[in-house]
Enzyme design. Sequence first.
Site, PDB file in Angstrom:
ATOM      1  N   HIS A  90       8.042  19.163  15.392  1.00  0.00           N
ATOM      2  CA  HIS A  90       6.622  19.116  14.988  1.00  0.00           C
ATOM      3  C   HIS A  90       6.434  18.311  13.712  1.00  0.00           C
ATOM      4  O   HIS A  90       5.484  18.554  12.965  1.00  0.00           O
ATOM      5  CB  HIS A  90       6.041  20.526  14.789  1.00  0.00           C
ATOM      6  N   SER A 104       1.602  -8.309   1.381  1.00  0.00           N
ATOM      7  CA  SER A 104       0.161  -8.262   1.555  1.00  0.00           C
ATOM      8  C   SER A 104      -0.456  -9.408   0.766  1.00  0.00           C
ATOM      9  O   SER A 104       0.041  -9.769  -0.293  1.00  0.00           O
ATOM     10  CB  SER A 104      -0.369  -6.925   1.042  1.00  0.00           C
ATOM     11  N   LYS A 143       3.086  -4.528  -2.009  1.00  0.00           N
ATOM     12  CA  LYS A 143       3.329  -4.104  -0.630  1.00  0.00           C
ATOM     13  C   LYS A 143       4.533  -4.765   0.022  1.00  0.00           C
ATOM     14  O   LYS A 143       4.802  -5.932  -0.170  1.00  0.00           O
ATOM     15  CB  LYS A 143       2.098  -4.393   0.243  1.00  0.00           C
ATOM     16  N   GLU A 199       6.012  -2.061  13.337  1.00  0.00           N
ATOM     17  CA  GLU A 199       4.628  -1.879  13.797  1.00  0.00           C
ATOM     18  C   GLU A 199       4.328  -2.745  15.018  1.00  0.00           C
ATOM     19  O   GLU A 199       3.664  -2.313  15.963  1.00  0.00           O
ATOM     20  CB  GLU A 199       3.652  -2.212  12.669  1.00  0.00           C
TER      21      GLU A 199
END
Length: 475
Positions: free
Chosen positions: A172, A293, A299, A306
């Site tokens: 979980h 970024s 970043k 992704e």
Amino acid sequence: MSQSGGNKSAGNQSGENEKLWGGRFSQSTDELVEKLNASIDVDKRLYDSDIEGSIAHLKMMAEVSIITRDEADILIKGLGQVKARIENNEMQFLASLEDIHMHIENELGKVCGDVAQKLHTGRSRNDQIALDVRIYLKKETRIIIDLLAGFQRSLVRMAQSHPDVIMPGYTHLQRAQPVLFAHHLMAYYEMVKRDIQRFEDCLKRIDVMPLGAAALAGTTYPLDREFTREVLAFSAVSDNSIDSVSDRDFVMEFISHAAIAMIHFSRLSEELILWSSSEFSFITISDAFTTGSSIMPQKKNPDVAELVRGKTGRVVGNLVSILTLMKSLPMAYNKDMQEDKEPLFDTVDTLKICADVYTRMFKNIEVHKDRMLDACTQGFLNATDLADYLVSKGLPFRKAHAVSGRAVAYAVNQKKELHDLTLEEFKELSELIGPDVYSFITLDKMISRRISYGGTSFDNVRQAVKKAAGELGLQ
Ligand code: ARG
């Protein structure tokens, strides 16, 4: 565009070609229909499979004297020239010539003259396309199996180089029990192993030779299909001509296996994304596999993971496309089936690049052992082991579970972890608890005790990694 002039091909710049099927037509094809019908932009990648199939067909026809050896030799040589023209970008692709079969046959005519018209004897584009896709997919499936095995190697290498890193195991997405990082990696090894098994099994059904079914009913020519099979190194000849031209099970199967494989990559992606966040900081993915970024200088984004997660959607979509495409088709060939190639090719391309990039990325992941260890010391990952301790002192498991639960509730209240409780506090919870509890609930002990087959003990995982390395031919 002119509605007269017979079956002249509207978009053909050379103007010299009539449709190869034009005999019964008196009007030329509508321009829009030509556009709709053309599949050449997609199926041109089958050119070498198509030529390979045609060469085998010619050899067979010479063998059974449908054409002469000389004719076969001229046409085989001509197909070699056509292939070279395609590879040197010397061949023009035209919507009017519909698909790769027509382009090659048309070009062969330019190279060899009238004798090229014998190539299509005893053959239809319906069995021809079924053959082309099978030749193509056999090769690609083998490449994919190799790429997946390459990725397994990366997993096993990483497991080998981090034999004693302990991380929290989750259920979980809540910290559950400590596990070895290598054990976690080996879970993915197992998933990929099944992926490979599925592709290997699917290969058996791809590896069936359909040529000779012709349009759907077989042919009146004395083809030797076994001979063609042998030339093309297929394992079997298809048994039913109707099935031969209408079957796309092997495409549906392939895409379905690819979708499952992509889902494995996607689940791993999700974990890598989480693990590389500041919240987890379990890993750092190297600069070569992350991006920055344009606005936030700090970043370092896990784009590869992704994108792989995102591209999984395409492959699942491709599966839905092919299943929907096939679901109501009557026997035998239907032009709908021309639409099978885009989802198939996209699936092949997507899975290949994802497997390849993950293999490379894995060699460039830094593992933060201390952060993982730290995460194991908070969140009561030793609660199950406290219960096990009480069981070792004679308490039935359910009762032991209740005591450990009370211990957790008490510790939460005191803002402590279980291993921070004093012996007095433990005694309050159960008289059975003695000073040996502290050494019982250490991370090392918790790992070491999980010796059930397939569990996370050091020995088990070492053996599993060794076995996998053996399977992959690694040291
Ligand atoms: N290009 C077609 C396909 O990809 C094969 C040709 C069959 N066409 C036909 N008119 N019989 O499915």
